[in-house]
Design an enzyme around this catalytic site. Sequence first.
Site, short mmCIF file in Angstrom:
data_model
loop_
_atom_site.label_atom_id
_atom_site.label_comp_id
_atom_site.label_asym_id
_atom_site.label_seq_id
_atom_site.Cartn_x
_atom_site.Cartn_y
_atom_site.Cartn_z
N ASP A 168 0.70 -1.24 -0.45
CA ASP A 168 -0.06 -0.25 0.22
C ASP A 168 0.83 1.28 0.07
OD1 ASP A 168 -3.37 1.10 0.80
OD2 ASP A 168 -1.69 2.09 1.20
N GLU A 175 -5.77 1.35 -3.92
CA GLU A 175 -4.92 1.70 -4.09
C GLU A 175 -3.76 0.75 -3.24
OE1 GLU A 175 -5.69 3.88 0.12
OE2 GLU A 175 -6.56 3.57 -1.96
#
Length: 261
Positions: free
Chosen positions: A127, A170
Site C-alpha cells: 500500500d 491503492e
Amino acid sequence: MTPRTKRIVGKSLVVTIIAVVATFGLSFTARLALQMPIDWLSWVECTFIPILIGMPVSAYIFTQSETVQDTCDKLEKSHAALTEAHDRLSFVTSHDPMTGLLSRGAFMARMDRSRDEGECDTLLLIDPDHFSSINDRHGHSKGDEVLVRIAKALVYATRPGDSVGRLGGEEFGVFLRGVRKEQAGTIAENIRRLVEGLPRVKGQQDGVKVTVSIGGAELPRDADTQDVLRTAGRCLFEAKKRGRNRVSFDYEAAKLRIVTP
C-alpha cells in the site's frame, strides 16, 4: 475474368483434355481389337462427347469446390476473430485497466488454485504511503501515475511465475509461489527499496516522493485464503503504524523495521 473463374476454367479444361485423350485411347483400342472400322463418326464421338459432358460437369464440381473453400476460409477467419475477441475480453475482465495487473477476482482465483496444488506460498499486501494526501495536493491524475509506477516496480521485482494484482483502490497484492516467509521478507524489502528509489513524480509545486508499506503472511498448505488476507492486512497496518516505508510479517511486533530517511 476473376482469378476464381480462371482457376475453374483452367481446371475444367485440363480435366476435359484428359477425358478426350482417354476416350480416344479406349475407343480406338476397342475398335482395333474388335476389328471395327475407324471412321469420321468415331473421331466426332471421341472429341465432342467428352467435351459436352466433361466440361460442364467438371466446371460445376470445381465451382462447388471453390465455394466450399471460400466458406472454409471465411469460417477460419471468423473463428480467429472470435478467438482474438475472447482473449481480449478475458484479459479485460481479469485485469485492471489502468495498471494492467490482475484484478482482485483473478488474483484470488490464482491463490485458490495454488491451495489445491499444495505448495507453501506467501502473500504480500502493498500500500502506498500517504496516498490520499497525494490525491488531495496534486490531483487524481498524479495519484494514478503513482499507482502505475508502483505496478511496474512490482512486476519488475517479482518472478514470472508470481502473481501481481491490484486488489482495489491503492492496495496491491503479490502472490509468491513456493516461497516461505524468510525468502519473502527479502523480496518484500527489495520491492520497498525499488519503489523508494523511483524518481519523484512531478507534482503541482514539488516532486512527490513515493514509498510503500508492505505486510506479508505465509500460506501453509491447509490455510484459508481469507484468513491469510486478514493476517497480511494486519501486518500491513502494523507497518503503517510503525512509521510506514517498511515491511512487516508480524502484526504484534514488526520484525523487519526500516527507518524512514
